[in-house]
Design a protein around this motif. Structure first.
Motif, PDB file in Angstrom:
ATOM      1  N   SER A   1     -12.832 -21.306  14.971  1.00 59.66           N
ATOM      2  CA  SER A   1     -11.967 -22.177  15.095  1.00 59.66           C
ATOM      3  C   SER A   1     -11.432 -22.315  16.677  1.00 59.66           C
ATOM      4  O   SER A   1     -10.929 -23.453  17.084  1.00 59.66           O
ATOM      5  N   GLY A   2     -11.620 -21.056  17.284  1.00 61.57           N
ATOM      6  CA  GLY A   2     -11.240 -21.171  18.972  1.00 61.57           C
ATOM      7  C   GLY A   2      -9.792 -21.418  19.317  1.00 61.57           C
ATOM      8  O   GLY A   2      -9.241 -21.848  20.356  1.00 61.57           O
ATOM      9  N   LYS A   3      -8.876 -21.044  18.312  1.00 55.96           N
ATOM     10  CA  LYS A   3      -7.551 -20.862  18.614  1.00 55.96           C
ATOM     11  C   LYS A   3      -6.691 -19.838  17.753  1.00 55.96           C
ATOM     12  O   LYS A   3      -7.295 -19.352  16.835  1.00 55.96           O
ATOM     13  N   ALA A   4      -5.424 -19.397  18.357  1.00 52.79           N
ATOM     14  CA  ALA A   4      -4.871 -18.611  17.349  1.00 52.79           C
ATOM     15  C   ALA A   4      -4.568 -19.117  16.028  1.00 52.79           C
ATOM     16  O   ALA A   4      -4.380 -20.301  15.831  1.00 52.79           O
ATOM     17  N   ILE A   5      -4.648 -18.029  14.917  1.00 53.17           N
ATOM     18  CA  ILE A   5      -4.398 -18.558  13.814  1.00 53.17           C
ATOM     19  C   ILE A   5      -3.284 -17.927  13.082  1.00 53.17           C
ATOM     20  O   ILE A   5      -2.954 -16.513  13.468  1.00 53.17           O
ATOM     21  N   HIS A   6      -2.762 -18.418  11.981  1.00 51.91           N
ATOM     22  CA  HIS A   6      -1.958 -18.006  11.155  1.00 51.91           C
ATOM     23  C   HIS A   6      -2.161 -17.720   9.714  1.00 51.91           C
ATOM     24  O   HIS A   6      -3.092 -18.699   9.486  1.00 51.91           O
ATOM     25  N   VAL A   7      -2.143 -16.558   9.392  1.00 54.39           N
ATOM     26  CA  VAL A   7      -2.611 -16.255   7.963  1.00 54.39           C
ATOM     27  C   VAL A   7      -1.689 -15.796   6.915  1.00 54.39           C
ATOM     28  O   VAL A   7      -0.998 -14.929   7.033  1.00 54.39           O
ATOM     29  N   GLY A   8      -1.469 -16.626   5.880  1.00 58.19           N
ATOM     30  CA  GLY A   8      -0.415 -16.490   4.879  1.00 58.19           C
ATOM     31  C   GLY A   8      -1.114 -15.741   3.855  1.00 58.19           C
ATOM     32  O   GLY A   8      -2.074 -15.643   3.524  1.00 58.19           O
ATOM     33  N   VAL A   9      -0.133 -14.882   3.377  1.00 61.51           N
ATOM     34  CA  VAL A   9      -0.490 -13.896   2.195  1.00 61.51           C
ATOM     35  C   VAL A   9       0.327 -14.237   0.779  1.00 61.51           C
ATOM     36  O   VAL A   9       1.460 -14.121   1.021  1.00 61.51           O
ATOM     37  N   ILE A  10      -0.317 -14.787  -0.053  1.00 68.99           N
ATOM     38  CA  ILE A  10       0.279 -15.197  -1.334  1.00 68.99           C
ATOM     39  C   ILE A  10      -0.014 -14.483  -2.427  1.00 68.99           C
ATOM     40  O   ILE A  10      -1.301 -14.104  -2.300  1.00 68.99           O
ATOM     41  N   GLY A  11       0.802 -14.887  -3.630  1.00 72.58           N
ATOM     42  CA  GLY A  11       0.200 -14.346  -4.788  1.00 72.58           C
ATOM     43  C   GLY A  11       1.439 -13.997  -5.815  1.00 72.58           C
ATOM     44  O   GLY A  11       2.473 -14.206  -5.351  1.00 72.58           O
ATOM     45  N   PHE A  12       1.000 -13.621  -7.077  1.00 74.65           N
ATOM     46  CA  PHE A  12       2.179 -13.365  -8.191  1.00 74.65           C
ATOM     47  C   PHE A  12       2.744 -12.111  -7.737  1.00 74.65           C
ATOM     48  O   PHE A  12       2.124 -11.428  -6.691  1.00 74.65           O
ATOM     49  N   PRO A  13       3.678 -11.859  -8.302  1.00 69.16           N
ATOM     50  CA  PRO A  13       4.498 -10.559  -7.973  1.00 69.16           C
ATOM     51  C   PRO A  13       3.790  -9.331  -8.346  1.00 69.16           C
ATOM     52  O   PRO A  13       2.862  -9.252  -9.224  1.00 69.16           O
ATOM     53  N   ASN A  14       4.037  -8.366  -7.286  1.00 72.07           N
ATOM     54  CA  ASN A  14       3.415  -6.886  -7.587  1.00 72.07           C
ATOM     55  C   ASN A  14       1.876  -6.750  -7.362  1.00 72.07           C
ATOM     56  O   ASN A  14       1.289  -5.954  -7.881  1.00 72.07           O
ATOM     57  N   VAL A  15       1.210  -8.045  -6.993  1.00 74.49           N
ATOM     58  CA  VAL A  15      -0.126  -8.010  -6.730  1.00 74.49           C
ATOM     59  C   VAL A  15      -0.749  -7.178  -5.583  1.00 74.49           C
ATOM     60  O   VAL A  15      -1.828  -6.769  -5.398  1.00 74.49           O
ATOM     61  N   GLY A  16       0.574  -6.972  -4.557  1.00 82.39           N
ATOM     62  CA  GLY A  16       0.225  -6.043  -3.360  1.00 82.39           C
ATOM     63  C   GLY A  16       0.214  -6.764  -2.183  1.00 82.39           C
ATOM     64  O   GLY A  16      -0.431  -6.319  -1.230  1.00 82.39           O
ATOM     65  N   LYS A  17       0.880  -7.951  -1.858  1.00 82.63           N
ATOM     66  CA  LYS A  17       0.841  -8.727  -0.888  1.00 82.63           C
ATOM     67  C   LYS A  17       1.183  -7.776   0.139  1.00 82.63           C
ATOM     68  O   LYS A  17       0.591  -7.976   1.521  1.00 82.63           O
ATOM     69  N   SER A  18       2.224  -7.113   0.059  1.00 85.35           N
ATOM     70  CA  SER A  18       3.139  -6.671   1.357  1.00 85.35           C
ATOM     71  C   SER A  18       2.175  -5.342   1.659  1.00 85.35           C
ATOM     72  O   SER A  18       2.044  -5.014   2.971  1.00 85.35           O
TER      73      SER A  18
END
Ligand SMILES: Nc1nc2c(ncn2[C@@H]2O[C@H](COP(=O)(O)OP(=O)(O)OP(=O)(O)O)[C@@H](O)[C@H]2O)c(=O)[nH]1
Length: 550
Positions: free
Chosen positions: A250-267
């Motif tokens: 993509s040639g630019k800085a990117i933002h990556v969102g981490v989503i999901g239902f509770p306790n799936v281990g996002k953090s």
């Protein structure tokens, strides 16, 4: 005897000394006059007073005296005011609560802030979760949907995926987390199934020491200290390379969102990538409450998000597994019974080493006895046992698995062009290699020691805050109140014709609300209500509708 009189000291001195002293005094006076001149302040002239010859001398003197008194009083008053002001300031500095009660310009701003805070705290937390989630999706170039490998389909939310697709130019990647809790062959099957749709990364996040059960000695880990070697993370390299590759394309800085239902281990996924305990992780569901930016390197920034809000239209097991306990009222016994109904009974018996059971109550009784969970009188704590099972089912240690569907059919929000679009920009060959390597590296449980679980399929979520059931109810209540108010006005004959037309005509938004609320009511009657029955009644009273509804 009479004392001889002391001779008085003579004042006589030499002329040289006397003249010297006189000179010194003159010099000193000259110096003083010079300084006074420099300062420009002359010695105040002495008031000559009112001459005796002046007519009305006494009256003038009285007047002057009165003026002097008034001046004194004014000075005294000003002094008191200044003192009060100083006291007030001191109070404001020490007591933050007093700040808001005072109506100074500074405090006005603070008051507004407090009012906003109070409004937020009164607000339905689900509303905040939805708002935060929307913000994360909006800010992201790539969205990582974290799935619990034990029930990957149940962790997918079609509504959220649809919103990401609608966002355009955003990529959706699936992260198959907790891969260490499912048998290897099952993991491979799921990987090949999900890969048909979206790029999928096999992952095993490093887990915190404090999450391990009590039998493991707790080791205090400093907040930003590196994770211990025993808590190895698998799949980090694959995910990192995938993101890096996309960033370069993509040639630019990117933002990556981490989503999901509770306790799936996002953090946990973010902590593993960063190799720091930067996001809070825990067994309680719905721990993360607002978005958090974590810079991975100069080009990639990860965003942690709160969990999805589950729709009440889902099946009972889905509601039990995906409802964030921090904001939903979940009855453990009913939730655990719903989960148990979907699990293979024989394998459950073997896993928990309890006698064969015919119903859930029987199981929880023997489970409580087995785990030593007793009430005061010595009777088994059924409720406690249900809680344990429920938390283990969503926690970090229990191994169970679901079979993927026999054949792949794209979900309604996907089609061939979207699938190719989502895969564009990623090095899929490299990802495949890394996934194979991860599967090799993960220490998985045996098929025989795992429990087979019947998945309920995709879990519906709520992404728009206006679709939250409580919000629909609130809107309906508002509408009813407005209608009754209009009726009263009509009875009093105050309403003029124009106003009448406006009030009676329903706006399209209102109509939509009405249909939504009607629909939710109808659905609620048919849907299993173990979660929301209590919640809607209770929270109805808790929240201040007049404040929230703007
Ligand atoms: N065995 C195992 N446990 C994991 C893994 N990833 C996370 N966990 C555990 O799962 C639990 C939940 O992890 P979190 O990272 O807090 O999950 P989350 O999705 O951020 O949760 P919320 O903030 O509540 O939405 C924790 O007890 C973690 O230790 C994994 O790969 N394997």
């Amino acid at each position: 005897m009479k004392r001889p009189k002391l001779k008085k000291a003579s004042k006589r001195m030499t002329c040289h000394k006397r003249y010297k002293i006189q000179k010194k005094v003159r010099e000193h006076h000259r110096k003083l006059r010079k300084e006074a001149k420099k300062r420009g302040r002359k010695k105040p002239r002495k008031d000559p007073g009112v001459p005796n010859s002046a007519p009305f001398k006494e009256a003038l003197l009285r007047e002057a005296e009165l003026r002097k008194q008034q001046l004194e009083e004014l000075k005294q008053q000003q002094k008191l005011d200044r003192q009060n002001e100083r006291n007030k300031k001191r109070k404001l500095e020490t007591d933050p609560d007093v700040k808001l009660s005072n109506t100074e310009p500074v405090t006005e701003e603070l008051g507004q802030r407090k009012a906003k805070k109070a409004k937020t705290s009164k607000q339905n937390p689900k509303r905040l979760y939805c708002q935060e989630l929307k913000k994360v999706i909006e800010a992201s170039d790539v969205v990582l949907e974290v799935l619990d490998a034990r029930d990957p389909l149940g962790c997918r939310c079609p509504q959220v995926e649809e919103a990401i697709i609608r966002g355009g130019q955003k990529k959706l990647v699936l992260v198959l987390n907790k891969s260490d809790l499912v048998p290897k062959e099952n993991l491979e099957n799921w990987l090949s199934y999900l890969n048909k749709e979206l790029p999928t990364v096999v992952f095993k996040a490093s887990t915190q020491q404090k999450d391990k059960r009590k039998r493991i000695k707790l080791v205090k880990v400093k907040k930003k200290a590196a994770l211990s070697k025993s808590e190895v993370c698998v799949g980090k390299q694959g995910l990192w390379k995938l993101l890096e590759g996309f960033q370069k394309t993509s040639g630019k800085a990117i933002h990556v969102g981490v989503i999901g239902f509770p306790n799936v281990g996002k953090s946990s996924v973010i902590n593993s990538l960063k190799q720091e305990q930067i996001c809070s992780v825990g067994v309680s569901m719905g721990l993360t409450r607002c978005m958090q930016l974590v810079p991975l390197d100069k080009q990639i920034t990860i965003i942690d998000s709160p969990c999805f809000i589950v729709s009440p239209l889902n099946s009972a097991p889905a509601l039990a597994l995906r409802s964030p306990a921090s904001i939903e009222v979940v009855r453990p016994l009913e939730a655990a019974s719903a989960i148990l109904s979907q699990a293979d009974a024989q394998q459950v018996v073997l896993k928990f080493t309890v006698p064969v059971f015919t119903n859930s109550l029987e199981f929880f009784t023997s489970f409580a006895q087995r785990r030593g969970l007793h009430q005061k009188g010595g009777s088994p704590n059924v409720e406690g046992a249900a809680k344990v099972l429920w938390s283990e089912w969503t926690g970090a240690f229990l191994g169970y698995y679901c079979h993927p569907p026999a054949s792949w059919t794209p979900p309604p929000h996907f089609n061939e062009s979207i699938v190719t679009d989502m895969k564009w920009g990623f090095d899929l060959e490299e990802l495949e290699k890394n996934n194979a390597h991860s599967i090799q590296a993960i220490k998985s449980p045996h098929l025989a020691s795992s429990i087979l679980f019947q998945s309920s399929g995709l879990t519906n979520g709520v992404i728009d805050e206006n679709d939250i059931p409580e919000e629909l109810l609130k809107q309906k209540k508002q509408k009813q109140e407005q209608e009754s108010y209009e009726d009263v006005k009509m009875d009093q004959g105050i309403v003029d014709e124009e106003g009448d037309d406006e009030s009676l005509a329903m706006s399209p938004a209102e109509e939509a609300c009405e249909t939504l609320s009607e629909k939710s009511r109808a659905d609620k009657q048919s849907a299993p209500s173990f979660v929301l029955d209590k919640m809607t009644e209770e929270e109805d009273d808790v929240y201040d509708f007049s404040t929230d509804y703007v």
